[in-house]
Design a protein around this motif. Structure first.
Motif, PDB file in Angstrom:
ATOM      1  N   GLY A   1       0.813  -1.207   0.000  1.00  0.00           N
ATOM      2  CA  GLY A   1       0.000   0.000   0.000  1.00  0.00           C
ATOM      3  C   GLY A   1       0.848   1.258   0.000  1.00  0.00           C
ATOM      4  N   HIS A   2       1.924   1.264   0.795  1.00  0.00           N
ATOM      5  CA  HIS A   2       2.837   2.406   0.799  1.00  0.00           C
ATOM      6  C   HIS A   2       3.482   2.591  -0.576  1.00  0.00           C
ATOM      7  CE1 HIS A   2       3.093   1.457   5.284  1.00  0.00           C
ATOM      8  NE2 HIS A   2       2.586   2.665   5.223  1.00  0.00           N
ATOM      9  N   VAL A   3       3.865   1.479  -1.184  1.00  0.00           N
ATOM     10  CA  VAL A   3       4.513   1.542  -2.500  1.00  0.00           C
ATOM     11  C   VAL A   3       3.581   2.203  -3.510  1.00  0.00           C
ATOM     12  CG1 VAL A   3       5.422   0.158  -4.405  1.00  0.00           C
ATOM     13  CG2 VAL A   3       5.985  -0.455  -2.050  1.00  0.00           C
TER      14      VAL A   3
ATOM     15  N   ARG B   1       8.619   8.883   5.885  1.00  0.00           N
ATOM     16  CA  ARG B   1       7.286   9.287   6.337  1.00  0.00           C
ATOM     17  C   ARG B   1       6.351   8.090   6.439  1.00  0.00           C
ATOM     18  NH1 ARG B   1       3.691  10.521   8.617  1.00  0.00           N
ATOM     19  NH2 ARG B   1       2.250  12.286   8.498  1.00  0.00           N
ATOM     20  N   CYS B   2       6.569   7.077   5.605  1.00  0.00           N
ATOM     21  CA  CYS B   2       5.680   5.912   5.574  1.00  0.00           C
ATOM     22  C   CYS B   2       5.923   4.939   6.724  1.00  0.00           C
ATOM     23  CB  CYS B   2       5.852   5.158   4.252  1.00  0.00           C
ATOM     24  SG  CYS B   2       5.109   5.964   2.819  1.00  0.00           S
ATOM     25  N   VAL B   3       7.156   4.877   7.206  1.00  0.00           N
ATOM     26  CA  VAL B   3       7.501   3.883   8.224  1.00  0.00           C
ATOM     27  C   VAL B   3       6.661   4.109   9.482  1.00  0.00           C
ATOM     28  CG1 VAL B   3       9.327   3.028   9.737  1.00  0.00           C
ATOM     29  CG2 VAL B   3       9.840   3.570   7.353  1.00  0.00           C
ATOM     30  N   GLY B   4       5.958   3.078   9.898  1.00  0.00           N
ATOM     31  CA  GLY B   4       5.153   3.151  11.103  1.00  0.00           C
ATOM     32  C   GLY B   4       3.781   3.763  10.935  1.00  0.00           C
TER      33      GLY B   4
ATOM     34  N   THR C   1       0.055   4.055   8.391  1.00  0.00           N
ATOM     35  CA  THR C   1      -0.735   3.359   7.378  1.00  0.00           C
ATOM     36  C   THR C   1      -0.734   4.167   6.084  1.00  0.00           C
ATOM     37  OG1 THR C   1      -2.733   4.445   8.193  1.00  0.00           O
ATOM     38  CG2 THR C   1      -2.224   2.270   9.083  1.00  0.00           C
ATOM     39  N   PRO C   2      -0.913   3.508   4.947  1.00  0.00           N
ATOM     40  CA  PRO C   2      -0.875   4.230   3.664  1.00  0.00           C
ATOM     41  C   PRO C   2      -1.868   5.375   3.571  1.00  0.00           C
ATOM     42  CG  PRO C   2      -0.701   1.868   3.288  1.00  0.00           C
ATOM     43  CD  PRO C   2      -1.002   2.042   4.749  1.00  0.00           C
ATOM     44  N   ASN C   3      -3.085   5.200   4.080  1.00  0.00           N
ATOM     45  CA  ASN C   3      -4.076   6.275   3.951  1.00  0.00           C
ATOM     46  C   ASN C   3      -3.695   7.496   4.770  1.00  0.00           C
ATOM     47  OD1 ASN C   3      -4.566   5.033   6.435  1.00  0.00           O
ATOM     48  ND2 ASN C   3      -6.747   5.463   6.383  1.00  0.00           N
ATOM     49  N   ARG C   4      -2.927   7.294   5.849  1.00  0.00           N
ATOM     50  CA  ARG C   4      -2.513   8.414   6.677  1.00  0.00           C
ATOM     51  C   ARG C   4      -1.426   9.252   6.004  1.00  0.00           C
ATOM     52  NH1 ARG C   4      -2.498   7.953  12.404  1.00  0.00           N
ATOM     53  NH2 ARG C   4      -4.637   7.618  13.154  1.00  0.00           N
ATOM     54  N   VAL C   5      -0.548   8.634   5.243  1.00  0.00           N
ATOM     55  CA  VAL C   5       0.612   9.351   4.704  1.00  0.00           C
ATOM     56  C   VAL C   5       0.343   9.979   3.340  1.00  0.00           C
ATOM     57  CG1 VAL C   5       2.239   7.897   5.949  1.00  0.00           C
ATOM     58  CG2 VAL C   5       1.603   7.274   3.633  1.00  0.00           C
ATOM     59  N   ARG C   6      -0.754   9.599   2.695  1.00  0.00           N
ATOM     60  CA  ARG C   6      -0.982  10.085   1.328  1.00  0.00           C
ATOM     61  C   ARG C   6      -0.970  11.608   1.256  1.00  0.00           C
ATOM     62  NH1 ARG C   6      -2.837   8.547  -3.595  1.00  0.00           N
ATOM     63  NH2 ARG C   6      -3.050   6.369  -2.946  1.00  0.00           N
TER      64      ARG C   6
ATOM     65  N   VAL D   1      14.980  15.224  -8.964  1.00  0.00           N
ATOM     66  CA  VAL D   1      14.790  15.304  -7.511  1.00  0.00           C
ATOM     67  C   VAL D   1      13.941  14.150  -6.978  1.00  0.00           C
ATOM     68  CG1 VAL D   1      15.077  17.804  -7.372  1.00  0.00           C
ATOM     69  CG2 VAL D   1      12.810  16.844  -7.843  1.00  0.00           C
ATOM     70  N   ARG D   2      13.676  13.173  -7.834  1.00  0.00           N
ATOM     71  CA  ARG D   2      12.833  12.064  -7.402  1.00  0.00           C
ATOM     72  C   ARG D   2      13.489  11.261  -6.279  1.00  0.00           C
ATOM     73  NH1 ARG D   2      11.407   9.274 -12.210  1.00  0.00           N
ATOM     74  NH2 ARG D   2       9.787  10.849 -12.484  1.00  0.00           N
ATOM     75  N   GLY D   3      14.815  11.136  -6.315  1.00  0.00           N
ATOM     76  CA  GLY D   3      15.503  10.408  -5.258  1.00  0.00           C
ATOM     77  C   GLY D   3      15.300  11.053  -3.900  1.00  0.00           C
ATOM     78  N   GLU D   4      15.352  12.384  -3.845  1.00  0.00           N
ATOM     79  CA  GLU D   4      15.114  13.092  -2.590  1.00  0.00           C
ATOM     80  C   GLU D   4      13.678  12.879  -2.117  1.00  0.00           C
ATOM     81  OE1 GLU D   4      16.842  17.182  -2.511  1.00  0.00           O
ATOM     82  OE2 GLU D   4      17.271  16.730  -4.623  1.00  0.00           O
ATOM     83  N   PHE D   5      12.745  12.974  -3.064  1.00  0.00           N
ATOM     84  CA  PHE D   5      11.339  12.714  -2.720  1.00  0.00           C
ATOM     85  C   PHE D   5      11.175  11.302  -2.171  1.00  0.00           C
ATOM     86  CE2 PHE D   5       7.524  10.490  -4.201  1.00  0.00           C
ATOM     87  CZ  PHE D   5       6.539  11.176  -3.510  1.00  0.00           C
ATOM     88  N   GLU D   6      11.792  10.339  -2.826  1.00  0.00           N
ATOM     89  CA  GLU D   6      11.636   8.944  -2.448  1.00  0.00           C
ATOM     90  C   GLU D   6      12.139   8.697  -1.036  1.00  0.00           C
ATOM     91  OE1 GLU D   6      12.479   4.625  -4.593  1.00  0.00           O
ATOM     92  OE2 GLU D   6      13.659   6.393  -5.147  1.00  0.00           O
TER      93      GLU D   6
END
Length: 510
Positions: A113-115, A140-143, A145-150, A129-134
């Motif tokens: 889901g995070h992916v 931000r995703c660690v810990g 849920t996907p819906n929270r971080v979107r 700058v995609r590497g910095e974003f990634e």
């Protein structure tokens, strides 16, 4: 250990713990299979590219090679070749453009889901700058849920887009429209394409009005009696003298006694009434004198917006956050801010962004506003129901001596409020609004207060000025004064080029 509501005995907890252990093993197996599948599909895409290399009319050659490979794999995956071709494209994009995301997924730091969220939100980010974003997105995703971080990742990506969100919103807003899409059995979908903040406001007002109608049912039935109320509804439906309401108002049942409509049905009926007649035709809250002074007409839409002080003052055109939904453009945020006549000032921690104080310019429910600004959504792990639709819960129950103070209060939606009180889930609140939940099987979930808006600065870009010597100040419109609430984005105070690690002594945290 004694038994508790929601579980018959300690043996039930032990059985649940065994299921959790099995689930963890299953998750590992599924993740390994998903990662392998993506890498296989990406390899299929590379094979198609190699087969078409050097051929004339290269684009058509690549397409034909990809179709042939997708048709072959379709039999293995029991899917159509069109579906396989799309999945091959997605897998190749993921493997080639998001290598760090693949590594984090393979290591179990993030989920499928995070992916998807990273790939969906990162598509607007320039390649350089995609590497910095990634990297920032994974952390931000660690810990969470996907819906929270979107929402946070959307903001992060928007700040890296070559065109500002405001520019793109202005172009998109030109396409606003209303259209009807015919359905079955005499029904149709009425679709309005509107700016997000307007659409959310419409739904919020309809929801509040629908709840008011539903809450008024017992009083209406007690006053008129179910039989009389039903007869009134029948007369309206048959076109009697008092039947000024459009058919939609009685399609799902009267707003008085005998009304069994769901909240969705009431919302739809009120929506039709407002558009066709300008007011809810059957207002159970009105006094019956025909002047339309029921409480439904007084209900106004409310939305919660989080916006950087720099954006609010026009020094930055970064998007604001419509809490629980999506970004809105800076111009709309400023316009909403200008419509409010009363404000509160929030002081936040200069490093963490935690709300520390709320100074009211008018006597209002400052504590509730402060909690809404801090929590922004339900504080149960994974839930993102907006705070304006949640209940305020005493973390340490008031009946057990828990104080009514900000450090002992948090927003919980009705569902998770019940879970806290009627199951073996337990929670304690630490300084800074941090909630530590313990599941019935002993698993620990830490719920930090939502972080402020993401401010992403690319290499070489000068940082924005820190307002008021590092203290972050916010303007928050109280609920009764208008339609919008604003919270500023914190920026740390700097001392000799490094941020302070603690707030000033006279501004203690919770």
């Amino acid at each position: 250990m004694s038994s508790s509501a929601g579980f018959g005995s300690d043996a039930d907890v032990a059985a649940l713990a065994a299921l959790v252990a099995d689930a963890e093993g299953a998750v590992d197996v599924v993740r390994a299979g998903q990662v392998r599948e993506v890498r296989v599909l990406a390899a299929a895409g590379r094979l198609a590219r190699e087969q078409s290399a050097g051929a004339s009319e290269r684009v058509q050659s690549h397409e034909m090679a990809l179709r042939g490979i997708a048709a072959e794999l379709a039999g293995v995956f029991a899917a159509t070749d069109r579906t396989l071709q799309r999945r091959i494209d997605e897998a190749q994009d993921l493997v080639e453009n998001y290598p760090a995301t693949m590594e984090a997924w393979e290591a179990g730091r993030i989920t499928r889901g995070h992916v998807r969220v990273i790939q969906d939100t990162g598509c607007v980010v320039p390649a350089d700058v995609r590497g910095e974003f990634e990297r920032a997105a994974i952390e931000r995703c660690v810990g969470e849920t996907p819906n929270r971080v979107r929402d946070a990742l959307v903001h992060l990506a928007e700040r890296l887009h070559p065109r500002s969100f405001t520019e793109r919103h202005e172009a998109a807003a030109a396409g606003r429209c209303v259209r009807v899409q015919a359905g079955r059995d005499g029904m149709s979908d009425l679709i309005a394409t509107l700016p997000t903040v307007i659409a959310e406001g419409v739904v919020d007002r309809l929801t509040r009005q629908a709840r008011e109608i539903i809450n008024a049912r017992p009083q209406a039935e007690a006053a008129t009696g179910p039989t009389e109320a039903s007869e009134d509804a029948d007369a309206a439906a048959l076109g009697g003298a008092d039947a000024a309401a459009p058919d939609s108002a009685v399609a799902g049942g009267s707003s008085f006694g005998g009304d069994t409509r769901t909240i969705d049905q009431v919302r739809a009926d009120v929506f039709a009434d407002l558009l066709l007649a300008g007011t809810p035709a059957l207002d159970a809250t009105a006094d019956g004198d025909g002047d339309g002074n029921g409480t439904l007409g007084a209900i106004r839409a409310k939305v919660q917006v989080v916006v950087s002080a720099l954006t609010l003052t026009g020094e930055d055109d970064g998007p604001a956050d419509l809490v629980g939904r999506s970004p809105i453009d800076a111009a709309t945020a400023r316009e909403l801010a200008g419509d409010n006549t009363a404000w509160d000032r929030l002081l936040t921690h200069p490093v963490t962004g935690t709300v520390l104080e709320c100074d009211a310019y008018q006597p209002t429910a400052a504590m509730r506003r402060l909690l809404r600004a801090r929590d922004r959504h339900c504080r149960f792990p994974g839930c993102r129901q907006p705070a304006i639709r949640c209940e305020i819960d005493h973390t340490h129950a008031a009946s057990d001596g828990g104080p009514t103070c900000v450090g002992n209060l948090a927003h919980l939606c009705k569902r998770h409020h019940d879970v806290k009180h009627h199951t073996r889930w337990r929670v304690k609140q630490l300084a800074g609004g941090v909630l530590v939940w313990t599941s019935p099987t002993g698993r620990i979930y830490r719920e930090d207060a939502p972080p402020p808006l993401v401010a992403f600065v690319t290499a070489g870009s000068p940082p924005g000025p820190s307002p008021d010597d590092g203290e972050t100040r916010a303007l928050v419109a109280p609920p009764g004064s208008g339609s919008t609430r604003f919270l500023v984005e914190p920026r740390p105070r700097m001392v000799r080029g490094r941020p302070l690690s603690a707030p000033r002594d006279d501004r203690p945290p919770f």
